[in-house]
Design a protein around this motif. Structure first.
Motif, PDB file in Angstrom:
ATOM      1  N   SER A 438       0.859  -1.185   0.000  1.00  0.00           N
ATOM      2  CA  SER A 438       0.000   0.000   0.000  1.00  0.00           C
ATOM      3  C   SER A 438       0.891   1.228   0.000  1.00  0.00           C
ATOM      4  CB  SER A 438      -0.928   0.017   1.229  1.00  0.00           C
ATOM      5  OG  SER A 438      -0.164   0.220   2.408  1.00  0.00           O
ATOM      6  N   ALA A 439       0.250   2.380  -0.199  1.00  0.00           N
ATOM      7  CA  ALA A 439       1.019   3.616  -0.280  1.00  0.00           C
ATOM      8  C   ALA A 439       1.611   4.014   1.055  1.00  0.00           C
ATOM      9  CB  ALA A 439       0.138   4.731  -0.822  1.00  0.00           C
ATOM     10  N   THR A 440       0.996   3.560   2.157  1.00  0.00           N
ATOM     11  CA  THR A 440       1.468   3.986   3.481  1.00  0.00           C
ATOM     12  C   THR A 440       2.169   2.876   4.244  1.00  0.00           C
ATOM     13  OG1 THR A 440      -0.691   3.435   4.423  1.00  0.00           O
ATOM     14  CG2 THR A 440      -0.353   5.709   3.662  1.00  0.00           C
ATOM     15  N   ALA A 441       2.100   1.655   3.712  1.00  0.00           N
ATOM     16  CA  ALA A 441       2.700   0.534   4.440  1.00  0.00           C
ATOM     17  C   ALA A 441       4.205   0.719   4.552  1.00  0.00           C
ATOM     18  CB  ALA A 441       2.380  -0.781   3.740  1.00  0.00           C
ATOM     19  N   CYS A 442       4.710   0.485   5.771  1.00  0.00           N
ATOM     20  CA  CYS A 442       6.159   0.477   6.031  1.00  0.00           C
ATOM     21  C   CYS A 442       6.815   1.830   5.792  1.00  0.00           C
ATOM     22  CB  CYS A 442       6.855  -0.587   5.207  1.00  0.00           C
ATOM     23  SG  CYS A 442       6.202  -2.252   5.435  1.00  0.00           S
ATOM     24  N   ALA A 443       6.039   2.897   5.868  1.00  0.00           N
ATOM     25  CA  ALA A 443       6.642   4.216   5.661  1.00  0.00           C
ATOM     26  C   ALA A 443       7.740   4.446   6.692  1.00  0.00           C
ATOM     27  CB  ALA A 443       5.569   5.292   5.766  1.00  0.00           C
ATOM     28  N   GLY A 444       8.855   4.984   6.245  1.00  0.00           N
ATOM     29  CA  GLY A 444       9.989   5.249   7.116  1.00  0.00           C
ATOM     30  C   GLY A 444      10.886   4.058   7.372  1.00  0.00           C
ATOM     31  N   GLN A 445      10.534   2.906   6.822  1.00  0.00           N
ATOM     32  CA  GLN A 445      11.341   1.701   7.032  1.00  0.00           C
ATOM     33  C   GLN A 445      12.513   1.655   6.034  1.00  0.00           C
ATOM     34  OE1 GLN A 445      10.855  -0.635   9.427  1.00  0.00           O
ATOM     35  NE2 GLN A 445       9.152   0.543  10.255  1.00  0.00           N
ATOM     36  N   ASN A 446      13.650   1.089   6.474  1.00  0.00           N
ATOM     37  CA  ASN A 446      14.817   0.892   5.607  1.00  0.00           C
ATOM     38  C   ASN A 446      14.780  -0.517   5.019  1.00  0.00           C
ATOM     39  OD1 ASN A 446      15.951   3.444   6.171  1.00  0.00           O
ATOM     40  ND2 ASN A 446      16.813   2.657   8.088  1.00  0.00           N
ATOM     41  N   VAL A 447      15.001  -0.610   3.735  1.00  0.00           N
ATOM     42  CA  VAL A 447      15.049  -1.917   3.074  1.00  0.00           C
ATOM     43  C   VAL A 447      16.290  -1.966   2.181  1.00  0.00           C
ATOM     44  CG1 VAL A 447      12.551  -2.256   3.119  1.00  0.00           C
ATOM     45  CG2 VAL A 447      13.616  -1.121   1.157  1.00  0.00           C
ATOM     46  N   ALA A 448      16.798  -3.181   1.970  1.00  0.00           N
ATOM     47  CA  ALA A 448      17.950  -3.403   1.087  1.00  0.00           C
ATOM     48  C   ALA A 448      17.536  -4.352  -0.023  1.00  0.00           C
ATOM     49  CB  ALA A 448      19.125  -3.982   1.863  1.00  0.00           C
ATOM     50  N   VAL A 449      17.919  -4.031  -1.237  1.00  0.00           N
ATOM     51  CA  VAL A 449      17.606  -4.856  -2.402  1.00  0.00           C
ATOM     52  C   VAL A 449      18.923  -5.343  -3.001  1.00  0.00           C
ATOM     53  CG1 VAL A 449      16.488  -4.946  -4.655  1.00  0.00           C
ATOM     54  CG2 VAL A 449      15.516  -3.535  -2.830  1.00  0.00           C
ATOM     55  N   SER A 450      19.029  -6.660  -3.205  1.00  0.00           N
ATOM     56  CA  SER A 450      20.241  -7.265  -3.766  1.00  0.00           C
ATOM     57  C   SER A 450      19.897  -7.983  -5.055  1.00  0.00           C
ATOM     58  CB  SER A 450      20.864  -8.258  -2.775  1.00  0.00           C
ATOM     59  OG  SER A 450      21.262  -7.603  -1.593  1.00  0.00           O
ATOM     60  N   VAL A 451      20.882  -8.045  -5.959  1.00  0.00           N
ATOM     61  CA  VAL A 451      20.703  -8.748  -7.223  1.00  0.00           C
ATOM     62  C   VAL A 451      22.024  -9.407  -7.589  1.00  0.00           C
ATOM     63  CG1 VAL A 451      21.261  -6.701  -8.596  1.00  0.00           C
ATOM     64  CG2 VAL A 451      19.879  -8.525  -9.609  1.00  0.00           C
ATOM     65  N   ALA A 452      21.949 -10.596  -8.208  1.00  0.00           N
ATOM     66  CA  ALA A 452      23.145 -11.357  -8.590  1.00  0.00           C
ATOM     67  C   ALA A 452      22.753 -12.376  -9.647  1.00  0.00           C
ATOM     68  CB  ALA A 452      23.755 -12.062  -7.378  1.00  0.00           C
ATOM     69  N   PRO A 453      23.727 -12.948 -10.378  1.00  0.00           N
ATOM     70  CA  PRO A 453      23.400 -14.059 -11.269  1.00  0.00           C
ATOM     71  C   PRO A 453      22.741 -15.194 -10.483  1.00  0.00           C
ATOM     72  CG  PRO A 453      25.606 -13.258 -11.725  1.00  0.00           C
ATOM     73  CD  PRO A 453      25.156 -12.574 -10.480  1.00  0.00           C
ATOM     74  N   GLN A 454      21.829 -15.881 -11.119  1.00  0.00           N
ATOM     75  CA  GLN A 454      21.100 -16.945 -10.444  1.00  0.00           C
ATOM     76  C   GLN A 454      22.072 -17.987  -9.880  1.00  0.00           C
ATOM     77  OE1 GLN A 454      18.269 -18.993 -12.926  1.00  0.00           O
ATOM     78  NE2 GLN A 454      17.030 -19.645 -11.178  1.00  0.00           N
TER      79      GLN A 454
END
Length: 471
Positions: A438-454
């Motif tokens: 949702s537009a307000t869910a987890c507002a102010g929360q820090n998240v990390a996104v990672s990507v790599a070869p499978q």
């Protein structure tokens, strides 16, 4: 018989003497051929023809060399020292032989003079002409002399010592190769005594290795990149006509030797020589360079005929994907030969960067009410999304599946926390769009996104990540 008076006898003698003085003197120099002078343990006789006067061309010698020749001709042994000159360097008269002595030397009834010529060096080397023309004057004869540099290449190949223990076979047709050793491609025939035969000469002379005395090129070649990475998941091998360097996943284990070189050799060739040198001739240095990808360099080895191809440390420690290069050898005349090189990670693709992109809105959700009519529902507002730009490492593989995941307190704030992304072939950048609950869910929360070869998400070499704070 009637005896002539004394006065008449004296007059006749005077007339004969006067006539003899009036006759033209024989030419002192008239060169016939030039012979090669053998080394000290060779019998002192003729037989190694270099050039005949009837060939009507110049004597071809190496630039910067010292050569020994014997010039044969009628009366040539009688030419005075000061009437012998060489404008292409220096000369020394070694010995003279008369016709009677040369008969015993199997040279024929003809005189000769042995000379040592020191030929000038070319300066500068780069951009110097391939040949320079000089004159050897012996009395009234002028013999043309052309000094040449090795103007062409024999071959350019990877040195076998770079594959210590052999690079092995295996899939892809791998195997160690190397340039062959110095050889003489062909030589002219020899003429003995007064035998009538064509001009001699040696063609296709390959320049031998030019390492300095006491150089340790063998030990240098044994300290090569393959010796560093083989057995640790990496390898150096030939695949077709291309050298392929596969770097291991664990770069820290090879940090101290990953800049070791792989070696290649090039052989320079004299297109033609009539006389080889008794000392080392002038061999212009080969210039080595790399073109193509980043992070590689080339320079001469301890033997200037060998090149060192190596990777920069920072690049080799972080490189993923595929980089293609050409190792280029350029001689003094700007002629070039190239070797193809590929450097790749064990998984031959990867990610170089992931970064947040601008906030994006997903298109309205399409619903299908009763009756089969489709309409856009204004009752369901679009969910906000967070987009990331992913830069891909250079690669020519068609399938490059990437795994992505979301970690941190906001991991449950998206409709999916992990997945697989399949970039299209040839793409250099792709987008990862994550849909928030949702537009307000987890507002102010820090998240990390990672990507790599499978399958490589747990290996730091391949994984790239970024962190954001949700609004």
């Amino acid at each position: 018989m009637t005896k002539l008076p004394a006065s008449l006898r004296a007059g006749s003698a005077l007339a004969i003497a006067t006539a003899a003085l009036a006759m033209p003197a024989p030419a002192l120099a008239g060169w016939d051929r030039i012979e090669k002078v053998g080394s000290g343990n060779v019998v002192d006789q003729c037989g190694a023809l270099a050039l005949r006067a009837s060939d009507n061309r110049a004597l071809v010698v190496p630039t910067g060399s010292t050569i020994e020749i014997e010039v044969l001709g009628h009366g040539i042994d009688l030419v005075k020292n000061e009437e012998i000159e060489f404008n292409g360097g220096g000369h020394t008269i070694i010995r003279r032989h008369g016709g009677a002595q040369n008969v015993t030397r199997k040279c024929g009834p003809i005189g000769s003079v042995k000379l040592r010529l020191t030929v000038n060096r070319a300066n500068p080397e780069v951009g110097a002409p391939a040949e320079r023309n000089y004159t050897l004057r012996i009395g009234g004869d002028r013999i043309r002399v052309t000094a040449v540099l090795p103007g062409t290449f024999q071959n350019f190949g990877w040195d076998r010592q770079s594959f210590s223990g052999g690079s092995g076979g295996g899939a892809g047709g791998g195997g160690a190769v190397g340039a062959t050793g110095p050889v003489v491609v062909g030589s002219g025939q020899s003429c003995a005594g007064s035998q009538s035969c064509g001009g001699g000469g040696t063609t296709g002379v390959v320049v031998p290795p030019q390492g300095p005395a006491g150089s340790s090129s063998r030990s240098e070649f044994s300290t090569n990149l393959r010796g560093c990475i083989a057995g640790r998941g990496g390898d150096v091998r030939m695949v077709g006509n291309r050298l392929v360097i596969t770097l291991p996943d664990d770069r820290n284990a090879v940090r101290d030797c990953i800049t070791n070189a792989t070696f290649a050799r090039v052989a320079q060739v004299y297109d033609r020589l009539d006389i080889t040198s008794t000392t080392a001739p002038q061999i212009p240095a080969i210039r080595y360079s790399v073109r193509g990808g980043e992070g590689a360099r080339a320079r001469p080895a301890s033997d200037p005929a060998a090149a060192r191809f190596s990777l920069d440390s920072d690049f080799a420690m972080r490189m993923v994907g595929v980089q293609d290069y050409q190792l280029v050898a350029t001689n003094f005349a700007s002629r070039q030969l190239t070797l193809d090189v590929r450097v790749q990670s064990t998984v031959p693709y990867g990610v170089t960067r992931i970064a947040p992109a601008a906030l994006r809105l997903a298109p309205p959700t399409s619903i299908r009410p009763a009756g089969g009519l489709s309409r856009n529902s204004s009752a369901m507002p679009p969910r906000p999304t967070v987009a990331f730009d992913i830069d891909l490492a250079p690669s020519d593989v068609t399938s490059r599946p990437l795994e992505w995941s979301v970690a941190g307190a906001g991991g449950a704030c998206f409709t999916a926390a992990s997945g697989i992304l399949n970039p299209p072939a040839g793409a250099q950048r792709v987008s990862l769009i994550l849909e928030r609950v949702s537009a307000t869910a987890c507002a102010g929360q820090n998240v990390a996104v990672s990507v790599a070869p499978q399958g490589r998400g747990n290996i730091g070499l391949y994984a790239e990540s970024t962190a954001i704070t949700l609004n």
